[in-house]
Design an enzyme around this catalytic site. Structure first.
Site, PDB file in Angstrom:
ATOM      1  N   ARG A  85       1.647   5.976  -4.849  1.00 51.14           N
ATOM      2  CA  ARG A  85       2.746   6.187  -5.850  1.00 51.14           C
ATOM      3  C   ARG A  85       2.153   6.627  -7.213  1.00 51.14           C
ATOM      4  O   ARG A  85       2.707   7.546  -7.965  1.00 51.14           O
ATOM      5  CB  ARG A  85       3.765   4.866  -5.943  1.00 51.14           C
ATOM      6  N   LYS A 119      -8.369  -4.336   0.668  1.00 52.88           N
ATOM      7  CA  LYS A 119      -7.623  -4.648   1.806  1.00 52.88           C
ATOM      8  C   LYS A 119      -8.431  -5.501   2.722  1.00 52.88           C
ATOM      9  O   LYS A 119      -9.658  -5.381   2.741  1.00 52.88           O
ATOM     10  CB  LYS A 119      -7.393  -3.108   2.627  1.00 52.88           C
TER      11      LYS A 119
HETATM   12  N1  BES Z   1      -2.000   3.534   2.302  1.00 48.74           N
HETATM   13  C1  BES Z   1      -1.391   2.178   2.280  1.00 48.74           C
HETATM   14  C2  BES Z   1      -0.235   2.426   3.195  1.00 48.74           C
HETATM   15  C3  BES Z   1      -0.539   2.492   4.808  1.00 48.74           C
HETATM   16  C4  BES Z   1      -0.653   1.415   5.413  1.00 48.74           C
HETATM   17  C5  BES Z   1      -0.690   3.736   5.382  1.00 48.74           C
HETATM   18  C6  BES Z   1      -1.095   1.494   6.841  1.00 48.74           C
HETATM   19  C7  BES Z   1      -1.062   3.790   6.619  1.00 48.74           C
HETATM   20  C8  BES Z   1      -0.979   2.692   7.398  1.00 48.74           C
HETATM   21  C9  BES Z   1      -0.776   2.096   0.820  1.00 48.74           C
HETATM   22  O1  BES Z   1      -1.535   2.709  -0.258  1.00 48.74           O
HETATM   23  C10 BES Z   1      -0.837   0.769   0.681  1.00 48.74           C
HETATM   24  O2  BES Z   1      -1.861   0.278   0.578  1.00 48.74           O
HETATM   25  N2  BES Z   1       0.541   0.409   0.717  1.00 48.74           N
HETATM   26  C11 BES Z   1       0.474  -1.267   0.308  1.00 48.74           C
HETATM   27  C12 BES Z   1       1.529  -1.362  -0.825  1.00 48.74           C
HETATM   28  C13 BES Z   1       1.809  -2.653  -1.308  1.00 48.74           C
HETATM   29  C14 BES Z   1       0.563  -3.242  -1.995  1.00 48.74           C
HETATM   30  C15 BES Z   1       2.825  -2.543  -2.331  1.00 48.74           C
HETATM   31  C16 BES Z   1       1.238  -1.644   1.621  1.00 48.74           C
HETATM   32  O3  BES Z   1       2.119  -0.856   2.231  1.00 48.74           O
HETATM   33  O4  BES Z   1       0.703  -2.878   1.958  1.00 48.74           O
HETATM   34 MN    MN Z   2      -3.152   1.295  -0.628  1.00 51.25          MN
END
Ligand code: BES
Ligand code: MN
Ligand code: ZN
Length: 518
Positions: A370, A296
């Site tokens: 997931r 990230k």
């Molecule tokens: N934990 C994150 C989602 C999240 C984002 C929770 C901001 C709380 C605040 C999750 O694991 C994630 O990174 N999801 C990605 C999915 C994508 C890579 C398909 C997302 O939401 O960008």
């Molecule tokens: Mn994630």
């Protein structure tokens, strides 16, 4: 956890010290109050009289209209003995719903913070001398208790005068809040159940607020284990046991972390029939989500300490059910991992074989929740043959794009469960909004190289994530709650000023109480 105030209930005998909170409704003069602007009940009218009309003079001077949750504060009112007096507005008293009493309790606690008084007394009465129902008194106490929460355990320099908004330490709350009400014994009984739920909410908030260096998978599992003292049966699966169970999807996420994963199972058998199929609650517990190799961006990454909000809600819920001895069989299952980049970390393109036997191509290592849930859900279904499964997860940023921070995303293959969750959301003040599932969305996660892939492209990100989960519930009645927007970075409300809300505990406690404890 900050000092939690004691919430007590007594008759309407007004004390002669501490802080006194009187209620006033919007509207014309009643019960002998001299003010022309608000309605008092008998206790407030008597206090006004003893003070030589100081209260109604203050109301007039301040142009106080008793709008809902507005407050008028009088320090050292004459002839009453108390050193501080608050008049709390009800607005239209006849329109007060349970959640309004809860918010009022929160607002009162917020206002009580600060000052030197250690105790406060709320004279709970209606404007026309009618008694207030025990349930309303319990809600008021519940709201006050939730508002008093504060995560300041790592502050060695306390700043008692800082504002309580978002994370800053609130002013000191009184050690004891007594709610004076017509039927104190009944109110006390009703409050006992809410205090059990409040304990669960505070536990969930604490877990989410705790930084990841302090709360890894092992430490989280130990906190869950501590719930055994409430009569929960808690077992912990280690990496070795999960390997035996072939949970390669969950283990793949954990493999880049120096801290090994855990899977915790919390069981509560409170139903008359101990053998009845349990309700299963499954939580995403990513103690920190760096994104892994699909790392990230740095900005805001610290928030990913809260990526275990689903697991925290499940743990808080199990606390609540056990503490109030809910007449239900329930099992809470939480997958605890850390998602880190490393020489041993999972790569984009890797294919893992989940416990279900279905294979997954990992396109993006940041779509890790997931993968954790795939094995946790399958395990829940196989091991416990539950009557239904509800999972909670801070799963997608996309759910915030769709719904902001005021509704969790709800996905379900069962209309009854969806309707019950929606109703429980409205009743508990933790609302959900249903989003669709369907074949066309499901196709988006088909993979050339495996049975499915873990991302579905740019659009409908929360839906394709839910479609992915649905492939692991094996047809069981199921609902998924995407709580990425509601569990953390929470807007300030009357009952919460911190970063973590404890979202999900009140919702699911209500869902269970209203539908599965008959
Ligand atoms: N934990 C994150 C989602 C999240 C984002 C929770 C901001 C709380 C605040 C999750 O694991 C994630 O990174 N999801 C990605 C999915 C994508 C890579 C398909 C997302 O939401 O960008
Ligand atoms: Mn994630
Ligand atoms: Zn995540």
């Amino acid at each position: 956890m900050a000092d939690t105030p004691q919430i007590a209930f007594s008759s309407l005998a007004v004390p002669k010290s501490g802080t006194l909170v009187l209620l006033a409704a919007a509207g014309a003069t009643k019960n002998g109050a001299k003010s022309a602007q608000v309605q008092f009940g008998a206790v407030a009218a008597a206090a006004d009289k003893s003070s030589g009309g100081a209260i109604s003079r203050a109301i007039d001077a301040a142009a106080f209209k008793a709008a809902a949750r507005s407050m008028l504060e009088i320090w050292a009112p004459p002839s009453l003995g108390v050193s501080r007096l608050l008049v709390a507005g009800l607005g239209d008293a006849a329109a007060m719903e349970p959640l309004d009493w809860q918010k009022l309790g929160g607002a009162i606690m917020g206002k009580l913070a600060g000052g030197n008084e250690k105790s406060a007394f709320v004279a709970l009465e209606g404007p026309d001398g009618e008694g207030i129902a025990p349930g309303a008194a319990a809600e008021l106490g519940f709201g006050a208790f939730l508002r008093a929460y504060n995560f300041d355990k790592y502050k060695t320099i306390k700043a008692p005068d800082e504002d309580a908004e978002n994370g800053a330490p609130p002013k000191k709350v009184p050690a004891k809040l007594t709610v004076g009400v017509e039927k104190p014994a009944a109110a006390r009984r009703e409050f006992a159940a809410r205090e059990a739920v409040a304990g669960g909410v505070l536990l969930a908030r604490d877990l989410v607020n705790e930084p990841a260096n302090m709360l890894g998978p092992k430490e989280f599992a130990e906190k869950a284990k501590a719930l055994s003292k409430l009569g929960l049966d808690v077992s912990i699966l280690t990496e070795k046991e999960m390997t035996k169970l072939k949970m390669a999807a969950l283990l793949g996420v954990a493999q880049g972390s120096a801290r090994p994963p855990r899977l915790v199972v919390m069981r509560w058998n409170g139903a008359g029939d101990k053998k009845a199929a349990p309700l299963a609650f499954v939580g995403k517990g990513v103690v920190f989500d760096s994104g892994g190799i699909s790392i990230k961006p740095a900005g805001g990454m610290e928030d990913m300490k809260g990526d275990m909000g689903g697991a925290a809600a499940v743990t808080g819920l199990m606390h609540a059910l056990a503490a109030r001895k809910a007449r239900v069989n329930a099992v809470g299952i939480i997958g605890l991992v850390e998602n880190m980049p490393d020489g041993d970390a999972q790569r984009p393109g890797d294919i893992v074989r989940s416990m279900s036997g279905q294979t997954i191509e990992v396109i993006n290592t940041d779509a890790e929740g997931r993968l954790v849930l795939a094995d946790a859900l399958w395990y829940a279904k196989q091991e416990f043959k539950p009557a239904l499964i509800i999972d909670l997860a801070t799963l997608t940023g996309a759910v915030m794009v769709a719904l902001g921070k005021h509704h969790a995303g709800l996905f379900s293959n069962d209309d009854t469960i969806a309707d019950r969750l929606t109703a429980a959301g409205l009743a508990s003040g933790e609302p959900v909004w249903r989003l669709p599932l369907g074949k066309d969305y499901d196709k988006l996660i088909d993979s050339k190289n495996a049975d499915m892939k873990n991302t579905g492209g740019r659009y409908a990100g929360s839906i394709t994530a839910a479609q992915f989960l649905q492939r692991f519930v094996d047809g069981a009645p199921w609902a998924h709650l995407d709580i990425a927007g509601t569990a953390m970075g929470s807007p300030s409300t009357e009952v919460n000023r911190g970063w973590a809300s404890g979202y999900g505990v009140r919702l699911l406690d209500r869902f269970v109480a209203d539908n599965y404890e008959k």
